[in-house]
Design an enzyme around this catalytic site. Structure first.
Site, PDB file in Angstrom:
ATOM      1  N   ARG A  21       5.169  58.806  64.678  1.00 13.78           N
ATOM      2  CA  ARG A  21       5.819  59.008  65.976  1.00 13.78           C
ATOM      3  C   ARG A  21       4.879  59.724  66.950  1.00 13.78           C
ATOM      4  NH1 ARG A  21      10.211  60.301  62.497  1.00 13.78           N
ATOM      5  NH2 ARG A  21      10.036  62.511  62.983  1.00 13.78           N
ATOM      6  N   SER A  38      11.359  57.523  49.338  1.00 14.92           N
ATOM      7  CA  SER A  38      12.495  57.953  50.153  1.00 14.92           C
ATOM      8  C   SER A  38      13.822  57.696  49.484  1.00 14.92           C
ATOM      9  CB  SER A  38      12.487  57.181  51.478  1.00 14.92           C
ATOM     10  OG  SER A  38      12.228  58.041  52.539  1.00 14.92           O
ATOM     11  N   ASN A  41      17.104  61.569  45.965  1.00 14.77           N
ATOM     12  CA  ASN A  41      16.946  62.284  44.696  1.00 14.77           C
ATOM     13  C   ASN A  41      18.090  63.258  44.444  1.00 14.77           C
ATOM     14  OD1 ASN A  41      15.769  63.619  46.827  1.00 14.77           O
ATOM     15  ND2 ASN A  41      13.858  64.101  45.754  1.00 14.77           N
ATOM     16  N   CYS A  42      18.627  63.866  45.502  1.00 16.31           N
ATOM     17  CA  CYS A  42      19.752  64.780  45.297  1.00 16.31           C
ATOM     18  C   CYS A  42      21.044  64.020  44.998  1.00 16.31           C
ATOM     19  CB  CYS A  42      19.943  65.667  46.514  1.00 16.31           C
ATOM     20  SG  CYS A  42      18.500  66.696  46.854  1.00 16.31           S
ATOM     21  N   THR A 269      -4.266  73.733  52.811  1.00 17.22           N
ATOM     22  CA  THR A 269      -4.769  74.233  51.532  1.00 17.22           C
ATOM     23  C   THR A 269      -6.092  74.942  51.781  1.00 17.22           C
ATOM     24  OG1 THR A 269      -6.107  72.298  50.981  1.00 17.22           O
ATOM     25  CG2 THR A 269      -3.753  72.199  50.421  1.00 17.22           C
ATOM     26  N   PRO A 272     -10.570  72.220  53.708  1.00 22.43           N
ATOM     27  CA  PRO A 272     -10.346  71.628  55.027  1.00 22.43           C
ATOM     28  C   PRO A 272      -9.985  70.152  54.906  1.00 22.43           C
ATOM     29  CG  PRO A 272     -12.376  72.922  54.994  1.00 22.43           C
ATOM     30  CD  PRO A 272     -11.905  72.852  53.584  1.00 22.43           C
ATOM     31  N   ILE A 274      -7.138  68.981  53.952  1.00 18.93           N
ATOM     32  CA  ILE A 274      -6.092  68.734  52.955  1.00 18.93           C
ATOM     33  C   ILE A 274      -4.920  69.701  53.169  1.00 18.93           C
ATOM     34  CG2 ILE A 274      -5.515  68.540  50.505  1.00 18.93           C
ATOM     35  CD1 ILE A 274      -8.388  67.946  49.892  1.00 18.93           C
ATOM     36  N   GLY A 278       6.122  70.905  49.870  1.00 18.11           N
ATOM     37  CA  GLY A 278       7.139  70.542  48.879  1.00 18.11           C
ATOM     38  C   GLY A 278       7.131  71.396  47.633  1.00 18.11           C
ATOM     39  N   LYS A 431      39.656  87.911  62.340  1.00 14.64           N
ATOM     40  CA  LYS A 431      38.477  88.564  61.764  1.00 14.64           C
ATOM     41  C   LYS A 431      37.998  87.665  60.632  1.00 14.64           C
ATOM     42  CE  LYS A 431      39.800  93.313  62.886  1.00 14.64           C
ATOM     43  NZ  LYS A 431      40.804  94.328  62.480  1.00 14.64           N
TER      44      LYS A 431
END
Lengths: 557, 557
Positions: A21, A38, A41-42, A269, A272, A274, A278, A431
């Site tokens: 994008r 994609s 997984n949950c 990381t 440089p 990279i 996750g 409340k």
């Protein structure tokens, strides 16, 4: 610009989509070692349970849909086996052989694998994990083929989802958890209602005991526990945790600690060019400052997007925030959720804190269907919110999300007083439970209402007068042997009785949920007593005692 | 210390209760002009509907229970008629005659009365308000006695609760609202689904028209509208707003503005020794800084508590915060909620702002029962959250509460990206609707995704190419005459068609909800087009056009 993304789920795919994008010209290659990208997984346990009927629902995107919408070059069954940071290339094992790909920017989102403890027999084909679409398809097939007994090794969030799924399919399920209680990240008194709900569903809970081995058999395997129990199993679900998949990256010279990739707050990381996101990276815990991997889909997705920003528009890229770490699970009719730090992580970080328990109604008590929200909140001496846990039937997700937002905002417990939360009788109270939490928290901090805790009951029965201010009818359900009963409505007129019973000893008050005992404490404190109110009252006491309650209390049930 | 509290509901009773908890020695008198204290005023419509069966549920506390628990001297049917700040006395009209009470601290929580516009016939006994327990008892009695036609004057939050209650009891109900749409504090496009839901319930909505008179009749009254409509009515519910009950306090020299009592951020009035809270005071709006009365139970309750602190421990009393102002209403299966400022209040305060609309799923789309959450968010050029509105079937209260918390914390729209909200498939998504809102808001602020708005459709059809990037099948439901259709999945290959159709004109893209059009916009912008994405897509367009949609669009329904 050529961007190579390793891992096509959550963080990796978010990075790839955002990169496109931002840059129509970039070449973007996504390498996924599994069959699918994609995927949901949950959602896997809910496919096993049959709640998600159609397997196609698990595939949120396909390489084809991602090509069409975002012009991504997505390659499944492509496993990265080596990285050469000098040459800026990755070696990829594909169904058609090995190949090398060069990159300008490399995004690592390799995820984590199921932890496999060194138990004899874990290689039995009846032992499964639930991490991939194939795992879920296989497990549902096993169930539909007539499996009757399942043993779930590990009573964490995913283990309980799997256990409930198999229970819904009619299997006899036993959950084995090495820790003292299921959902070990929750405090014991918060987890106990979850244990009760599992039992109500017909699931057997074996906590505080280790699995020793899986003995393969012809018709069934047998799971053997440390106490000698032998559990028959047509299916064993292994869910004792995950381990970041980082070996090849460590080999490539990318800095790792305790097996997880070290990144800065832009996902960079030590090498440089990279980036990593996750389950495989170390995150900084927002409450404790401790570094730890956070295996949650939400932060992974968002970090992926932020890494794409850092690659393509570094001047304006938003930093990846410290992890608050919010998790939720449905167990039968109960929801259990947590955010921020728990007692164990606060203790290991050496952070002094206060804790309080509340049990307000989800919505106005006069409106039908009100149920209790069970709240636990940790906060420090300045009031800063550190962590919270919530269980209940309704309104749990709402309260944990507000608390997660308050923690993210750096709010104090007193600030919860000021939250203008939505109130109409079907939704809340004038409340809200969280406003109440703020009021109680303030009272704790300024010692208007000092608390005492259920863990200390037996000690307090020795060194204090335990004063139960409930109405006599309530004591018929359960009472504390040795406690004096004076209803809070009669306390002002019966202070002499308290004085006589207490002598020199402090008074430790309780009621059902902690509201009336706070009022009683105020009466006592102003009459000169050393007094305190039981955090969360009898409700928290019962959850703290758990299965021991009948030994400690007189109970009529 | 003698504390006199005027008004025994919400703010007043909270002040009295907190005062007692802080000070056992204080003399605390609560004067309530009505029959009841601490009653469930927000629950009255649900008693009328029959959802709350038992009238006793409406009485949360009684003078007796408050005496027993908190040693409060609560006197009902005691109406304060004058205050003498010099002598520190109030004059009270009681059933037994007039008396004078002295005070050290006076807390005013007189509330507000139903606004009675100067309409002929409003004194008919069939015209009722719904403010007290007696009102609710009478109204349910009228319903049970066979009333068939009801007219509700005023389509605000309480008016709609009353309308739904009467509809649930089987009456034919018409809501008359002077403003262009029901729930006038909501934006038109957010309120339209509420209008549709009212119609689905069988409630007639007459908005944008004034009531002119009520003509009393023998069997029925008739409500006459400005357009000549005549609505038969066995019952007319007057719910056009409230007016603070402050005349006697103004007469006593307490500073008021526009009929409401002026207080500082500790609830202190202009007169030493007198505090005020609740519907009768001016609050400062947190978003706009404008002073206005806020007639909400939650803030009143909390301010009452804070005033007690200011009276009894002023050195540590927490200030009463500016009002975020969160409100929620259930209408049939729909929930509508708002927090913070709306377009009108931002405009009148002269605050420039951005607006965006989103329609994400309440929880993971692959999990059964996903419904859309319709979100509108206002924020300023620095990203500061100003206001939000949410409708939908599930998860509305959760999102509005998180947004209210974020506004209270002074968060920016971009900060919503970083919220660690609870995710498991039954509760949310890996990217929660509010994370999405943060991402879109950031894209709007840095012009990654500029928006265009449904209100401007007819203008854009003149001066721009309107490009619909939905799939052809979606256009069969409704399409914009004059719009070009190229599915977003084909856009990269068909840019020449766009170039040809647009000529020199800008391109204004849309899809169903705004997600695909944002992707398409990025393709177009990077190809050199002046492009923008329709905020909220066709869904917001349909809600903006409302009943006019069939005139503007080609629709097959």
């Amino acid at each position: 610009m050529k961007i190579v993304v390793v891992g096509g789920v959550a963080g990796g795919m978010s990075a790839a989509a955002r990169a496109r994008r931002l840059d129509e010209q970039a070449e973007i290659v996504v390498l996924e070692r599994g069959e699918h990208v994609s995927f949901a997984n949950c959602g896997l346990p809910y496919y096993v349970s049959g709640e998600i009927q159609d397997r196609a629902k698990l595939l949120v995107q396909t390489p084809e849909s991602l090509k069409a919408a975002l012009d991504l070059d997505v390659r499944v069954r492509h496993e990265v086996t080596a990285v050469d940071p000098e040459a800026k290339t990755v070696t990829v094992q594909t169904p058609g052989g090995s190949l090398s790909l060069d990159y300008d920017a490399l995004v690592l989102s390799p995820g984590a694998s199921a932890l496999r403890p060194p138990l004899p027999g874990l290689d039995s084909p009846r032992v499964r994990t639930l991490r991939t679409v194939e795992d879920a398809l296989d497990m549902r097939e096993t169930v539909e083929a007539g499996a009757r007994h399942a043993v779930v090794l590990g009573g964490g969030f995913i283990g309980l989802e799997a256990a409930e799924a198999l229970n819904m399919q009619g299997l006899e399920v036993t959950v084995v958890e090495l820790a003292e209680h299921v959902l070990p990240p929750l405090e014991a008194e918060v987890a106990y209602p979850v244990t009760c709900e599992l039992r109500r569903l017909g699931i057997t809970v074996r906590s505080g005991v280790a699995a020793e081995s899986v003995e393969p058999g012809d018709a069934q395997d047998t799971v053997v526990l440390a106490d000698g129990s032998r559990l028959p199993a047509d299916l064993v679900v292994l869910s004792v945790g995950v381990r970041p998949d980082t070996k090849i990256y460590e080999d490539a010279g990318i800095a790792c600690e305790r097996g997880a990739i070290v990144v800065d707050d832009h996902g960079r990381t030590s090498v440089p060019g990279i980036w990593a996101v996750g389950d495989a990276v170390l995150s900084t815990d927002a409450a404790t400052g401790v570094k730890r991997p956070v295996a949650l889909a939400g932060p992974a997705n968002r970090a992926g997007r932020q890494v794409a920003d850092d690659i393509l528009r570094p001047e304006s890229a938003r930093p990846i925030p410290a992890a608050v770490g919010t998790a939720i699970v449905r167990v039968g009719e109960l929801t259990a959720a947590m955010t921020g730090a728990n007692r164990a992580s606060l203790a290991s970080a050496g952070i002094e804190h206060h804790t309080m328990h509340l049990h307000p109604n989800n919505h106005a008590g006069y409106f039908p269907g009100a149920t209790q929200v069970h709240l636990l909140v940790h906060f420090d001496d300045d009031g800063r919110l550190l962590g919270a846990q919530v269980t209940g039937q309704e309104g749990v997700d709402k309260r944990i999300d507000v608390l997660a937002t308050a923690i993210r905002a750096g709010m104090t417990v007193g600030d919860l007083i000021d939250l203008d939360l939505a109130y109409a009788p079907p939704y809340g109270s004038a409340k809200d439970p969280l406003n109440f939490a703020g009021m109680l928290g303030s009272n704790v901090l300024d010692r208007t209402v000092p608390l005492w805790f259920a863990d200390d009951l037996e000690q307090r029965l020795q060194d204090s007068l335990v004063l139960d201010v409930r109405q006599p009818g309530e004591l018929e359900v359960e009472r504390i042997p040795g406690a004096l009963n004076i209803p809070h409505t009669e306390l002002r007129d019966r202070l002499d009785e308290v004085r006589q019973a207490a002598g020199d000893k402090p008074v430790r008050v309780l009621c059902r949920s902690g509201v009336r005992s706070a009022i009683a404490h105020r009466v006592l404190a102003q009459a000169g007593f050393d007094s305190a109110s039981l955090s969360g009252g009898m409700l928290t006491l019962l959850d703290t005692l758990g299965d021991r309650a009948p030994e400690v209390l007189e109970m009529n049930q």
